[in-house]
Design a protein around this motif. Structure first.
Motif, PDB file in Angstrom:
ATOM      1  N   VAL A 172      -1.385 -13.297  56.139  1.00 26.62           N
ATOM      2  CA  VAL A 172      -2.239 -12.123  55.931  1.00 26.62           C
ATOM      3  C   VAL A 172      -1.476 -10.890  56.379  1.00 26.62           C
ATOM      4  N   ARG A 173      -1.523  -9.826  55.587  1.00 23.98           N
ATOM      5  CA  ARG A 173      -0.862  -8.575  55.967  1.00 23.98           C
ATOM      6  C   ARG A 173      -1.762  -7.391  55.645  1.00 23.98           C
ATOM      7  N   SER A 187      -1.234 -18.164  58.681  1.00 24.94           N
ATOM      8  CA  SER A 187      -2.379 -19.042  58.403  1.00 24.94           C
ATOM      9  C   SER A 187      -2.344 -20.342  59.196  1.00 24.94           C
ATOM     10  N   ASP A 188      -1.198 -20.734  59.678  1.00 21.72           N
ATOM     11  CA  ASP A 188      -1.063 -21.972  60.450  1.00 21.72           C
ATOM     12  C   ASP A 188      -1.583 -23.169  59.663  1.00 21.72           C
ATOM     13  N   ARG A 241      -4.111 -22.515  54.371  1.00 25.82           N
ATOM     14  CA  ARG A 241      -4.095 -22.278  52.910  1.00 25.82           C
ATOM     15  C   ARG A 241      -5.086 -21.183  52.506  1.00 25.82           C
ATOM     16  N   PHE A 242      -4.764 -19.960  52.879  1.00 24.81           N
ATOM     17  CA  PHE A 242      -5.610 -18.816  52.563  1.00 24.81           C
ATOM     18  C   PHE A 242      -5.593 -18.530  51.064  1.00 24.81           C
ATOM     19  N   GLN A 243      -6.741 -17.995  50.586  1.00 24.35           N
ATOM     20  CA  GLN A 243      -6.879 -17.741  49.157  1.00 24.35           C
ATOM     21  C   GLN A 243      -7.382 -16.334  48.836  1.00 24.35           C
ATOM     22  N   VAL A 260     -11.231 -13.348  55.717  1.00 27.44           N
ATOM     23  CA  VAL A 260     -10.220 -14.148  55.025  1.00 27.44           C
ATOM     24  C   VAL A 260     -10.781 -15.539  54.773  1.00 27.44           C
ATOM     25  N   ALA A 261     -10.585 -16.037  53.565  1.00 32.93           N
ATOM     26  CA  ALA A 261     -11.108 -17.356  53.208  1.00 32.93           C
ATOM     27  C   ALA A 261     -10.021 -18.187  52.556  1.00 32.93           C
ATOM     28  N   GLY A 262     -10.200 -19.511  52.668  1.00 28.88           N
ATOM     29  CA  GLY A 262      -9.251 -20.429  52.063  1.00 28.88           C
ATOM     30  C   GLY A 262      -9.793 -21.835  52.074  1.00 28.88           C
ATOM     31  N   PHE A 263      -8.909 -22.802  52.256  1.00 29.85           N
ATOM     32  CA  PHE A 263      -9.329 -24.195  52.240  1.00 29.85           C
ATOM     33  C   PHE A 263     -10.087 -24.534  53.521  1.00 29.85           C
ATOM     34  N   GLN A 264     -11.386 -24.776  53.389  1.00 26.37           N
ATOM     35  CA  GLN A 264     -12.267 -25.151  54.491  1.00 26.37           C
ATOM     36  C   GLN A 264     -12.256 -24.130  55.636  1.00 26.37           C
ATOM     37  N   CYS A 265     -12.090 -22.851  55.302  1.00 30.69           N
ATOM     38  CA  CYS A 265     -12.063 -21.855  56.384  1.00 30.69           C
ATOM     39  C   CYS A 265     -12.608 -20.505  55.918  1.00 30.69           C
TER      40      CYS A 265
END
Length: 383
Positions: free
Chosen positions: A295-296, A309-310, A313-315, A329-334
């Protein structure tokens, strides 16, 4: 009448000064403690009942929110108490925690969503090629009868109206009216590759669409004709307010273009992987971008914030509509809230058990703030 609490000789004020001095010492801020002791004119002797390590809610708040400022000896120094409160994120002071408000279930895997300007309608889209429209006030939802011939990749509402546009892998752009409901108005079919992204100019009358071969086309919505084009990238977002700038992502690079000339004003480099999502803050002064691993936030051509993201898998990314210093911020299961200035991180652990593919924000109402679309066909509204 004199106020005793404004009297520097008042015993209660002297005790408070002594406790603050003691706090600075126990936090290892010796230079600050010495300066404070001299200015407050205290002897520095702490009452025995308070002679222990700082603890409790105030300590937890301060230790998380105080920015550490290097002193002349390399030792961290603390700002004054007013600065401490100024640097405490508004989200923390309000006790904000993101909560689920309502869900809508579609029959398709969803890839994008967007609110109408009044916040009453949410449109989403995905694999079926048919827009999925949710009416927040009534709780009703509808899937349009007409469709694209392939997956819809993005949906965006025209500011101040119930009209929205969709971009598709079938190389077309279509315009719909959500009020009628879901009436197909018209379309544009001059792209030669999958249309990945699109955005309306904030002042109206113009729509930009971009495809996977990095061709951007500009459409006059009144005449329903193409009026300009360039090759720059496959993700587009207009600067809020004036629309004088257009942010364009091409793989892992963002170009800031002047509109409508398409002259390059800035090139933003730093991401390693391809950028999945970009957005402006409400002032049009900052841009946030997200790749799978990074993320920037950018301002004046410089990266002012970065968060790895550690492996999450951010989307997708947006600025929170009520807390301008907070990213969603959203992604796989987060689903995470990131405070830019203080790097405070809050994770919504049960937000989704699949990939959250798209985010949208509304400033039109207080009952809810954010929407998310996911690959399990569910649209969620959050407050």
């Amino acid at each position: 009448m004199n106020n005793p609490y404004l009297d520097p000789k008042n015993p209660k004020n002297e005790l408070l000064d002594t406790l603050l001095h003691d706090y600075f010492k126990k936090r290892g801020l010796s230079n600050t403690a010495e300066v404070f002791q001299s200015e407050a004119r205290i002897n520095g002797q702490t009452p025995p009942e308070f002679d222990k390590q700082p603890h409790g809610l105030l300590y937890d708040l301060w230790i998380k929110s105080i920015p550490q400022i290097p002193g002349p000896s390399g030792q961290s120094q603390a700002p004054n108490i007013g600065a401490i409160m100024d640097n405490t994120p508004q989200m923390i002071r309000d006790g904000y925690s993101i909560q689920h408000f309502i869900s809508f279930t579609s029959s398709q895997k969803l890839l994008s969503c967007d609110f109408s300007s009044d916040g009453n309608i949410l449109a989403s889209c995905g694999k079926s090629g048919k827009p999925f429209i949710c009416y927040i006030d009534t709780g009703d939802c509808v899937t349009t009868s007409k469709s694209h011939s392939s997956t819809i990749l993005e949906v965006r509402f025209q500011p101040g109206s119930t009209i929205f546009a969709t971009s598709s892998a079938d190389k077309t752009v279509k315009l719909w009216d959500a009020k009628k409901p879901g009436t197909l108005l018209s379309g544009f079919d001059e792209h030669e590759a999958q249309v990945r992204s699109l955005d309306f100019h904030p002042l109206g009358g113009t729509l930009c669409s971009s495809d996977t071969s990095n061709v951007i086309k500009v459409w006059d919505l009144n005449q329903r004709v193409r009026i300009n084009h360039c090759i720059a990238g496959s993700l587009v977002r207009f600067q809020p307010g004036s629309g004088k700038l257009l942010a364009v992502a091409n793989q892992n690079v963002i170009a800031i273009l002047e509109f409508p000339s398409f002259d390059v004003k800035n090139i933003l480099k730093g991401h390693v992987k391809d950028i999945n999502s970009i957005c402006w803050d409400v002032t049009g002064n900052m841009i946030a971008s997200v790749s799978e691993d990074d993320v920037r936030v950018w301002s004046d051509g410089q990266c002012i914030f970065e968060y790895q993201s550690d492996g999450k898998r951010f989307q997708s990314i947006i600025f929170h509509p009520r807390y301008p210093d907070v990213l969603v911020v959203a992604g796989f299961q987060c689903l995470e809230l990131l405070t830019v200035e203080t790097r405070e991180i809050r994770t919504k652990g049960d937000a989704s058990d699949v990939l959250i593919t798209g985010l949208a924000a509304t400033t039109a109402r207080s009952e809810f703030d954010i929407a998310s679309a996911s690959s399990n066909s569910v649209v969620k509204i959050w407050k």
